[in-house]
Design a protein around this motif. Sequence first.
Motif, PDB file in Angstrom:
ATOM      1  N   ILE A  85       0.823  -1.224   0.000  1.00 54.12           N
ATOM      2  CA  ILE A  85       0.000   0.000   0.000  1.00 54.12           C
ATOM      3  C   ILE A  85       0.850   1.263   0.000  1.00 54.12           C
ATOM      4  O   ILE A  85       0.305   2.358   0.126  1.00 54.12           O
TER       5      ILE A  85
ATOM      6  N   SER B  43       0.514  -1.333  -5.694  1.00 56.05           N
ATOM      7  CA  SER B  43      -0.853  -1.734  -5.352  1.00 56.05           C
ATOM      8  C   SER B  43      -0.857  -3.228  -5.095  1.00 56.05           C
ATOM      9  O   SER B  43       0.120  -3.928  -5.369  1.00 56.05           O
TER      10      SER B  43
ATOM     11  N   VAL C 227     -10.157  -1.506   2.230  1.00 54.30           N
ATOM     12  CA  VAL C 227      -9.071  -0.787   1.568  1.00 54.30           C
ATOM     13  C   VAL C 227      -9.430  -0.571   0.099  1.00 54.30           C
ATOM     14  O   VAL C 227      -9.835  -1.505  -0.610  1.00 54.30           O
ATOM     15  N   ASP C 228      -9.300   0.663  -0.367  1.00 56.27           N
ATOM     16  CA  ASP C 228      -9.585   1.034  -1.766  1.00 56.27           C
ATOM     17  C   ASP C 228     -11.030   0.768  -2.176  1.00 56.27           C
ATOM     18  O   ASP C 228     -11.321   0.532  -3.340  1.00 56.27           O
TER      19      ASP C 228
END
Length: 334
Positions: A201, A206, A328-329
């Motif tokens: 991260i 990614s 996350v994301d």
Amino acid sequence: MFSFFDKYRVNFLQYFFRRTKTNGFTLIELLVSSVVGSIVVSALLGLVVNILETEQQDLVKSQIQQEMQGALDYISEDLREAVYVYSGECIQGKGSTSDPATFCPGLVNHIPMFDKSVPVLAFWKVEDLPEGCKDTRGQVNDPCKDFRIANRTFSLVVYYLRQNQASDTIWQGKARITRYTLSQLNSDSPPKPNKGYFNPIQAGTSFRFWPYAQNTGGQLENQQNSDNFPLANGGNNLALVDFVDDTPDAENNTTECPTGYDLTPNNKTLEDKGIARVRSFYACVREQQNQYPDVIVYLRGNTHRRQGGYGKAALAGLQTHVLGRGVVDKNPPR
């Protein structure tokens, strides 16, 4: 004085008793009755043995099915903590570094590989800091300093299907499932960074194209080098369950996933790792940007070499559908 009839009666009774004492079974009759009795007893014993064997086989099948269900439940709980799950294409690798939007470096090139084994499920999950971080607070070179606020790090988890070899003396079944974990910090006190780990991260990278990151020129570069390659000693690998089936499917593999899901691992990964068409443990992964991980997992056991199993028999397949809870994301709905 006995009458004529009394004498006749006495003579008849004497003759009858003498005849009764001398009569009995002949040798042929005894032999016939023994043979008939043996046949009846043998048939009854055979029936009892057959019932006991069938009961034992059913018990073994039930035990292995429970073990498969327990393993599937464990994998399901693991997946619920996932923040990103690799599709079959990303495990194998696709695209090029010039197109980060579609590039997957191929996880098989960056994790430990074993003989006759294939990575089936690979994902990132959030884990608590190791216990050793409690003893490093306030130290000058505190390895846990950057993670104390969140109190968590990301770990890579990979489930392998591994065919048992003759050298695997402690494993009796046809195949087993093992779980590999690559955490950022090991369990030593004080903790040390695991070799092969690269934070997925941080800026320029990614989960999708880990362990690659963009350099100053915007090009993706592999961040694993000879000093921290995972095959050295990073991570740990433990067995989850034995007696997994390894029977190949038909020559024309017809295993399919529902629309919108990717077959994981894909056929090429199976072929490259020497266990082509084996679909006793696989998954269907829906890979969509900004969505929760969505995975369907399939698992099938086999009684081969299990004590009391009396031969090789593939069991009914099990399946579970898991939605990850990672945020996350992810973009919440408006």
